[in-house]
Scaffold this active site. Structure first.
Site, PDB file in Angstrom:
ATOM      1  N   PRO A   1     -11.991 -65.565 -97.174  1.00 27.25           N
ATOM      2  CA  PRO A   1     -12.331 -66.353 -96.004  1.00 27.25           C
ATOM      3  C   PRO A   1     -13.612 -65.861 -95.339  1.00 27.25           C
ATOM      4  O   PRO A   1     -13.767 -64.681 -95.072  1.00 27.25           O
ATOM      5  CB  PRO A   1     -11.117 -66.197 -95.088  1.00 27.25           C
ATOM      6  CG  PRO A   1     -10.325 -65.077 -95.645  1.00 27.25           C
ATOM      7  CD  PRO A   1     -10.666 -64.980 -97.075  1.00 27.25           C
ATOM      8  N   GLU A   2     -14.514 -66.790 -95.116  1.00 26.19           N
ATOM      9  CA  GLU A   2     -15.744 -66.511 -94.381  1.00 26.19           C
ATOM     10  C   GLU A   2     -15.614 -67.217 -93.028  1.00 26.19           C
ATOM     11  O   GLU A   2     -14.538 -67.716 -92.695  1.00 26.19           O
ATOM     12  CB  GLU A   2     -16.967 -67.010 -95.166  1.00 26.19           C
ATOM     13  CG  GLU A   2     -17.050 -66.406 -96.569  1.00 26.19           C
ATOM     14  CD  GLU A   2     -18.228 -66.907 -97.372  1.00 26.19           C
ATOM     15  OE1 GLU A   2     -19.292 -67.167 -96.783  1.00 26.19           O
ATOM     16  OE2 GLU A   2     -18.106 -67.045 -98.597  1.00 26.19           O
TER      17      GLU A   2
ATOM     18  N   ARG B   1      -4.250 -58.249-102.237  1.00 28.94           N
ATOM     19  CA  ARG B   1      -5.017 -57.053-102.591  1.00 28.94           C
ATOM     20  C   ARG B   1      -5.018 -55.980-101.516  1.00 28.94           C
ATOM     21  O   ARG B   1      -5.657 -54.926-101.691  1.00 28.94           O
ATOM     22  CB  ARG B   1      -6.434 -57.464-102.986  1.00 28.94           C
ATOM     23  CG  ARG B   1      -6.392 -58.209-104.315  1.00 28.94           C
ATOM     24  CD  ARG B   1      -7.700 -58.849-104.655  1.00 28.94           C
ATOM     25  NE  ARG B   1      -8.693 -57.869-105.006  1.00 28.94           N
ATOM     26  CZ  ARG B   1      -9.937 -58.182-105.340  1.00 28.94           C
ATOM     27  NH1 ARG B   1     -10.306 -59.432-105.361  1.00 28.94           N
ATOM     28  NH2 ARG B   1     -10.783 -57.250-105.655  1.00 28.94           N
TER      29      ARG B   1
END
Length: 287
Positions: free
Chosen positions: A2-3, A125
């Site tokens: 996500p940016e 992650r």
DNA sequence: CCCGGCGCCTGAGGGC
DNA sequence: TGCCCTCAGGCGCCGG
């Protein structure tokens, strides 16, 4: 990954759901993702309430009723999943293939609200974090770790130009990925902005004219605003439980289009590595 | 100070 | 069938 546009989409959705929800209890199963400690964060959150959901760059923050701030970073694979006391799930964040429902093996935080709703934090992650800080600490972090917000008047060309000049030996892509130069640009929107400004990602920042840097400055704003409008980028066939997906993917111009023809000049888009990231650009019209 | 590179993590996908 | 390798990239940290 996500940016800014994806995090902004999540912020908007959560700000309709979270305010005035009282936190009944919280569960953490990955202590290393919780700061300053599991016990401290539990102590602060339990019995507290969220009054506002904000965003700084790619980081979400939740203002708590007692004045503390909860910072949540999704990094690469973080998801926030809202489960109402009755009804369907609402998912925000990077889609995780093959995983449906919560909690699942990637659920590392569960927040239970007194009305029966739950908020799940999934992160395959485990790069993301939850961190409780004071108002003063939040202000310090906001000032020292983040540059201007590109979709506000704080993002000014003269500052941007100055920062590019100060990094004259770096590839321009590395410069715009620097969160202190502009907050919220990540790999996808860096490539998209550089394509729009007709600048090669590996071009040395110091060799780029003021006029071209102005085009880049405008391109960053335009690309991010457009992506916010489309609710960000989602890969695969992921949809959230409202049936909405980020549709920027189908509007992208260069990211992931290696081997396909440039939408501007028709040349084949190349993929290389710049600033340590997969980088997509047109060898003909980006100089 | 500046900058490149590594580590943190897990899963997908390709070669053999 | 399975092993090993690379790649995915945000960001803190380290060392030149």
């Amino acid at each position: 990954m996500p940016e800014l546009p994806e995090v902004e989409t999540i912020r908007k959705d959560l700000s309709k759901l979270l305010p005035h929800q009282k936190i009944k209890r919280v569960f953490f199963n990955k202590p290393k993702m919780i700061h300053p400690s599991v016990n401290y964060v539990k102590k602060i959150l339990t019995g507290n309430a969220i009054t506002k959901v904000g965003r700084r760059g790619k980081m979400l923050y939740f203002i708590l009723a007692d004045g503390n701030y909860l910072l949540v970073h999704l990094k690469m694979t973080g998801q926030l999943v809202w489960q109402p006391s009755r009804g369907r799930l609402v998912v925000g964040g990077h889609p995780i293939t093959g995983v449906s429902g919560v909690p699942n093996k990637f659920t590392h935080v569960v927040v239970e609200f007194s009305g029966g709703a739950k908020l799940f934090f999934n992160d395959m992650r485990q790069f993301g974090y939850w961190k409780v800080v004071s108002f003063n600490e939040f202000n310090n972090i906001s000032k020292s770790n983040f540059g201007p917000e590109p979709l506000t008047k704080d993002f000014m060309f003269n500052d941007f130009l100055e920062k590019c000049r100060a990094r004259k030996r770096s590839p321009i892509k590395a410069v715009i990925l620097d969160q202190k130069v502009v907050a919220g640009v990540g790999n996808i929107y860096a490539d998209e902005s550089l394509w729009m400004a007709k600048i090669k990602p590996g071009q040395t920042a110091g060799k780029i004219s003021k006029a071209k840097l102005y085009l880049l400055f405008k391109a960053i704003i335009k690309v991010l605003a457009e992506a916010v409008k489309y609710r960000g980028t989602t890969f695969n066939s992921y949809v959230d439980s409202f049936g909405r997906e980020g549709t920027y993917w189908s509007h992208r111009r260069v990211y992931g289009r290696n081997g396909l023809s440039c939408k501007r000049c028709g040349k084949i888009i190349l993929k290389t590595k710049t600033a340590g990231r997969g980088t997509h650009y047109c060898p003909k019209c980006q100089k």
